[in-house]
Structures are given as C-alpha cells and as structure tokens.
Motif scaffolding. Structure first.
Motif, short mmCIF file in Angstrom:
data_model
loop_
_atom_site.label_atom_id
_atom_site.label_comp_id
_atom_site.label_asym_id
_atom_site.label_seq_id
_atom_site.Cartn_x
_atom_site.Cartn_y
_atom_site.Cartn_z
N UNK A 44 0.64 -1.34 -0.12
CA UNK A 44 0.12 0.22 -0.18
C UNK A 44 0.86 1.15 0.06
N UNK A 96 -4.57 -1.57 -2.94
CA UNK A 96 -5.28 -2.22 -1.05
C UNK A 96 -5.38 -3.66 -1.71
N UNK A 147 -6.56 -7.76 -1.45
CA UNK A 147 -7.28 -8.52 -0.27
C UNK A 147 -6.70 -9.59 -0.54
N UNK A 195 -3.68 -2.70 -12.25
CA UNK A 195 -4.79 -1.57 -10.71
C UNK A 195 -4.37 -0.25 -10.33
N UNK A 201 -9.18 3.19 -8.81
CA UNK A 201 -9.56 3.33 -7.47
C UNK A 201 -9.73 2.59 -6.52
N UNK A 202 -9.86 2.40 -5.32
CA UNK A 202 -9.88 1.61 -4.27
C UNK A 202 -11.00 0.56 -4.83
N UNK A 203 -12.47 1.10 -5.32
CA UNK A 203 -13.23 0.26 -5.13
C UNK A 203 -12.38 -1.29 -6.03
N UNK A 204 -11.97 -0.04 -6.83
CA UNK A 204 -11.68 -1.36 -8.69
C UNK A 204 -10.40 -2.34 -7.40
N UNK A 208 -10.34 -3.37 -5.05
CA UNK A 208 -10.99 -3.78 -3.76
C UNK A 208 -11.75 -4.86 -4.65
N UNK A 250 -4.93 -6.23 8.06
CA UNK A 250 -5.82 -4.91 7.94
C UNK A 250 -6.33 -4.16 8.94
N UNK A 277 -2.08 2.99 7.10
CA UNK A 277 -1.54 2.34 5.87
C UNK A 277 0.06 2.93 5.73
#
Lengths: 305, 327
Positions: free
Chosen positions: A31, A37, A39, A88, A92-95, A97, A229, A237
């Motif tokens: 990060x 980010x 997962x 990636x 953005x963070x949504x993509x 995740x 996390x 972070x």
C-alpha cells in the motif's frame, strides 16, 4: 490467575502478533509503495502453507518446506503482479478491492480443485517439538518459541533491508515520490514486482509457520487477512513501524482479551453467562480497538496522511 | 428514452416473463431463484445508494443484511416458542407478521447504520473501506459467540412468516411480494437520485469541497445516505431470511459484503438497474456453472476480474454505452 498462565498467554499473544506482523508487513509495503489495497494477500499466505505441507509430505524436511513456502508464495505473488495487479495501480480503491476479491475466489477455488477440501497437516519437526522451560519456571512449546524468534529475526532483517540497503532506499523513495524515482532511472515496474513478491514471500512464510500449529486448508488466509488489515489500519497504512506496533497490539489484545474477559465477567455474572459474554466480547475486542484508534486518529497511529 | 431506459425496460420484462413461464409450467424451483434475485437485488439497491450515488465504498453492508435477518429470526423464533422476548419493563412478544418484522428490521438496521456511519465517515478512502469491514466482522464474531439464537450453527424458522391477505408459503405469492418491495425500492431510489438530496450527494461525491463551499455539509449528506442505504439492505436481509427460513452468522460475513458489492459492480455502479442486472447475472451463473463444476466460483472470479479490468461500467454500462449520469 497464576503468574505462569499469565506469562504463557503473554507469549502466545507475542507469537500471534509476530505472525500478524509478517502478514501485515507485505500489505502495508504494497500500500505504501504502490497505493494498492490487496485483499488477495491472504491467498498468498494460504499458498505458502499448502506449498510447505506438500513439500514436507513429499520430502519430510521442514527446512525444505519453509523454503518451498517462500519460493511458491513469491512466485505466485510475482505472477499475480505481472498479470493482474499492475493494471490496478492507477485505478481507484473500489476497483482494487473488487479485482483482488476476484483473485481470492480464483485462488481459493483453484487450491480446492488441486488439493481437495480436506485439510492437510504439516508436522512440527521432532527437533522443535516438546516443551521448553523458561526462566521463572514457565513451560512453553519450543516450536512456538522458535517462531517468535524466527519472526523477530525476519522483522529485524526487513527493517535492515529498508533502512540500510539500496533496494530499501528505492522502496522508501517510491513511497515518497513515484515520478521522481522513475526520472532518476530506476525501473519502477521491476521495483513494484519485487516489493510485491517480497510481501508475498513474507505472507507465505507466515502461512507455513502457522500451518504447523493449525491445519492447512482453503480459506485459512481470510481471518488472518482481515486481522492484518486491522493491524495496518491501527498502525497507519504504509508504515512498517506502525505495522509492528499494530501487530503486537492486536495479537496481545486478542489473546489476553479472550483469557481475561471471561474471568472479569465472572466477578459479577454467573459462570456460564460470564463465559458467553466474555468470549463474544473478547472476539470483538480488536475491532473495538480499531474503531477507537480511528476515531482518535483517523489515519492510524503512525499514518502520515 | 435513452438506451439505458430501454435496457431497464427489457430487464423488467425478462424478470416478469421468466417467473410467469415458470409458474405456468409449474417449476417452483425457478420461482424461488427469481425471488432470490429480487431479494439480493434489493440488498444491492441499498448498497448502490451509498456506493453509486455517495461514492462510499462500504465493505460492511453484510452488517445491515445480517441485522435484518436476525430481526426476523429473533422475532419469529420467539413467536414460534410463545416465549416473550422480554417481559420487563414492558412485555414484548415475538411475531410472525412480515410488516412488523420489516419495520423492526428497517429500524434496527438504520440505527446500526447511523452508529457505524457516524463513526466510519470520520475517515475516508481505504480507512473507510477497512473500518466498515471491521464493523461487519465485529457483528459476525458477536453472533458466532451468542448462543441464544443458534450461535455458529444458525437458527431455523419452521414456517414462513405471514403477510395479511397472502399465503406466503405459495412460492408465487412470496415472489410477487418480493417483486413489489424491490419495485418500490427502485422507484424510491430513482426519485432519490433526482431529488435535491440525491443531486447534492452526487455533487459531494464528485467534489466535496465545492459542495461545502455552497453551504452543504458533506458529512451529514453522506450519513443520511448511509442510513438509507443500510436500512434498505436490512430489509433485504429480513426477506432473505424468510426466503430460506434460516439465519446464520454467514449473513454477516465479509463474503456477503463482497457479494452484495459484486451485484452492484457486475450490473453497473450508480445505474438504477445495476443491482438488478448484477444479481440476476450472479444467480444465473451460480445456477448454470454450479451445475457444470462445483468450483464455479473460479469462473465468477474470472468474470468479475474481466469486468473490473476491461468493462468498467458493468453489464448495463457496457450495453448502454458511455456513462450518462455518473462521472
């Protein structure tokens, strides 16, 4: 509660915290340097454990098993980075995740397909089994003591790598200013693959070390991932120091909370209710800790932003 | 009409046609699948208000889904055993009546969303994703350790709850009920997006500073959006529990949060029908691929990866062309 039991639980908390640090270090590095980010970090932990169990089963050597866990997780990490993750970094963070959640589905089901749904077992080698007596008369399993030491050595090595070596300078520079280090002639995409593989190797090692205490099975990485996390969010972070402090805090809180809370509630509740309330509150404790830390310091203990 | 509204009309038509065909040929299983699509889509409609309109990446919507489910489980299990939930200071009995259960589910999940949102919205970005995830996990572990309602094993409700004037045990009647609830939620969601509140929320997603400059506090907008979002997902949880007549801590697990998010993303973030298309596609894949291989989630993962990497608008975004309303 006796001193011996208390000391033993402290050591368990320390051991848990050190293992969490090995997981959290990779997450927080990735990060901090790449702004990603990930997962799927728990899947790399699982891959390390499976590689170790498979190699230990075939050769009987625990050392070879640990080497296999490092190699397999690093290789898987590099492969994932080259094929998916590097697309990636600018998203953005949504993509991030979602894509890494998709990787979890693929890697978990893929592992289930190869190894089946039944857990594998990784045995503690004979030279590390059995208890050892510590000063003060504390009886403690030698293997757990060994992983505390191994984890501390790896953590020390990681700090030295980041503080003292050329790669470490590049990693820190990458955290501070990506464009600038690319302009200075450093191959940034190679650095990214390297950092990702390094984080993956640490996760794989943690998986193998813990795999000898627990069983090796699909999905084993997920609870640890979420704890990792929590660790990096508490620590801030991107901060390795924060990851270490956070990991020890979470490891201790979780272990000691599980032991002390039922005893605390037993002071004023009947025994069965005290066990129930204490156990459920104990498992929620680290999330409460995280919420409290974030409310006091919205970017973690050592966060910069 | 835009191309997107044609697609929405087509989807609505399909969603009515398939159960009608299944009902006329007596395939109760297909009816149950359609009901499941509607209920999961409802959960997605809830998340879409936070995620699509507000840009709030909540990775903890399973919390509200689970609270809705447990509201149903707790009320119905007490009614099942004729054992009051509490008798002091006031007598509260369990109930098998859906409207009452829904009301309790919505109120309980809104209160939870208010609390979780008020704390989580102090952070942003990755921290927000992580803290919502942590709240979801907190409730997950709490329900695992809470033996009164089944703990880790979950709890079965033997008879589906009742709705005045309907026999909910008949699959087609429960299906129609779920469709009506989904339809109302879609209508509400469409109106919300165009109302001053929705416009301000969209603006706050695009540029919070400017919204603040004109005198609207983004924090309050987002908190209200988060509460509405959580309450709709909570209602979906109550319906989902009634569909399965079973509740378990799995409803709170982060996989559930991930799946609700998948419905929204597969369909198209911020699109009115995105969750509907996504949930339908998800159930279709589960049904088709689940029959081919027990490892069907590999394909789901690959598809999700492809959508995120290459088809960023999801199903509806890909079909309808460039993003119209949401940048």
């Amino acid at each position: 509660m006796t001193f011996l039991l208390f000391a033993e639980q402290m050591l368990n908390g320390l051991q848990f915290g050190i293992m969490l640090f090995l997981m959290a270090a990779g997450l927080t590095l990735v990060f901090g340097v790449m702004g990603l980010i990930n997962l799927a970090h728990g899947s790399l932990y699982m891959i390390g454990a499976f590689a170790a169990a498979a190699v230990a089963g075939a050769t009987g050597s625990f050392v070879l098993a640990l080497i296999a866990s490092l190699a397999a997780a690093a290789a898987a990490g590099a492969l994932i980075e080259l094929t998916v993750i590097r697309r990636l970094y600018k998203r953005d963070h949504l993509d991030q995740v979602l894509a890494t959640f998709a990787l979890i589905l693929i890697l978990s089901e893929g592992t289930r397909w190869v190894f089946g749904s039944f857990p594998l077992y990784l045995d503690v080698p004979s030279y590390l089994s059995g208890p050892v007596t510590l000063p003060g008369g504390i009886q403690y399993p030698l293997y757990r003591l060994a992983i505390i030491v191994a984890g501390l050595v790896v953590a020390g090595g990681l700090f030295a790598l980041i503080a003292r070596t050329r790669i470490g300078i590049q990693i820190r520079a990458g955290e501070a200013d990506r464009e600038m280090i690319a302009a200075l002639g450093i191959d940034i995409s190679r650095l990214y693959t390297l950092v990702f593989a390094l984080g993956a190797a640490l996760a794989g090692l943690a998986g193998a070390l813990v795999g000898a205490i627990q069983s090796v099975q699909v999905g084993m990485g997920e609870p640890v991932l979420i704890l990792a996390f929590v660790v990096i969010v508490i620590g801030g972070i991107g901060s390795i120091k924060g990851a270490l402090v956070g990991a020890l805090l979470v490891g201790m809180t979780d272990t000691m909370g599980g032991v002390l809370l039922p005893r605390f509630f037993a002071l004023f509740l009947d025994p069965s209710a005290a066990t129930t309330v204490g156990a459920s509150l104990g498992s929620m404790l680290i999330y409460i800790l995280m919420a409290v830390v974030l409310i006091m310091r919205p970017s973690g203990l050592y966060g910069s932003a | 009409m835009t191309r997107e509204s044609y697609i929405n009309a087509g989807l609505t038509f399909l969603l009515v046609l398939v159960p009608f065909w299944a009902w006329s040929t007596g395939q109760a299983y297909i009816l149950t699948l359609c009901t499941k699509v509607a209920i999961l889509a409802l959960a997605g409609v809830g998340l879409n208000i936070a995620l699509g309109l507000g840009g709030l990446v909540s990775f903890g919507h399973a919390a509200f889904f689970g609270i809705g489910g447990y509201a149903m489980g707790i009320l119905a299990s007490h009614a099942q055993t004729f054992d009051p939930i509490m008798d002091w200071p006031i007598l509260i009995e369990g109930t098998k009546s859906m409207p009452v259960i829904w009301l309790v589910a919505v109120v309980a999940s809104s209160l939870a969303a208010l609390l979780i949102g008020a704390l989580s919205l102090r952070t942003s970005g990755v921290y927000f994703i992580m803290i919502t995830l942590a709240f979801g996990q907190m409730l997950y572990y709490f329900t695992i350790g809470w033996p009164a309602y089944g703990g880790e094993d979950g709890l079965s409700i033997y008879v589906r709850n009742s709705f005045p004037g309907l026999n909910t045990l008949v699959p087609v009647q429960f299906l129609i009920l779920s469709y009506v609830v989904l339809g109302l939620a879609l209508l509400f969601s469409a109106r919300l997006a165009r109302a001053p509140f929705g416009l301000a929320l969209t603006a706050a997603r695009q540029n919070a500073d400017r919204v603040e400059t004109v005198g609207i506090a983004p924090y309050r907008l987002r908190l209200v959006a988060f509460v509405i979002s959580g309450s709709i997902t909570g209602l979906a949880g109550a319906l989902f529990a009634d569909l399965n007549r079973f509740i378990s801590p799995t409803m709170f697990s982060w996989h559930t949060s991930g799946e609700i998010m998948i419905f929204v993303i597969l369909g198209g973030v911020g699109r009115l029908y995105g969750p509907v298309a996504g949930a339908a596609l998800f159930i279709l894949l589960e049904h088709l691929l689940g029959g081919v291989s027990e490892y069907w989630k590999i394909f789901l993962g690959a598809l999700l990866l492809a959508v995120v990497l290459f088809a960023r608008g999801g199903l509806i975004g890909t079909l309808a062309g460039r993003e119209v309303a949401h940048g």
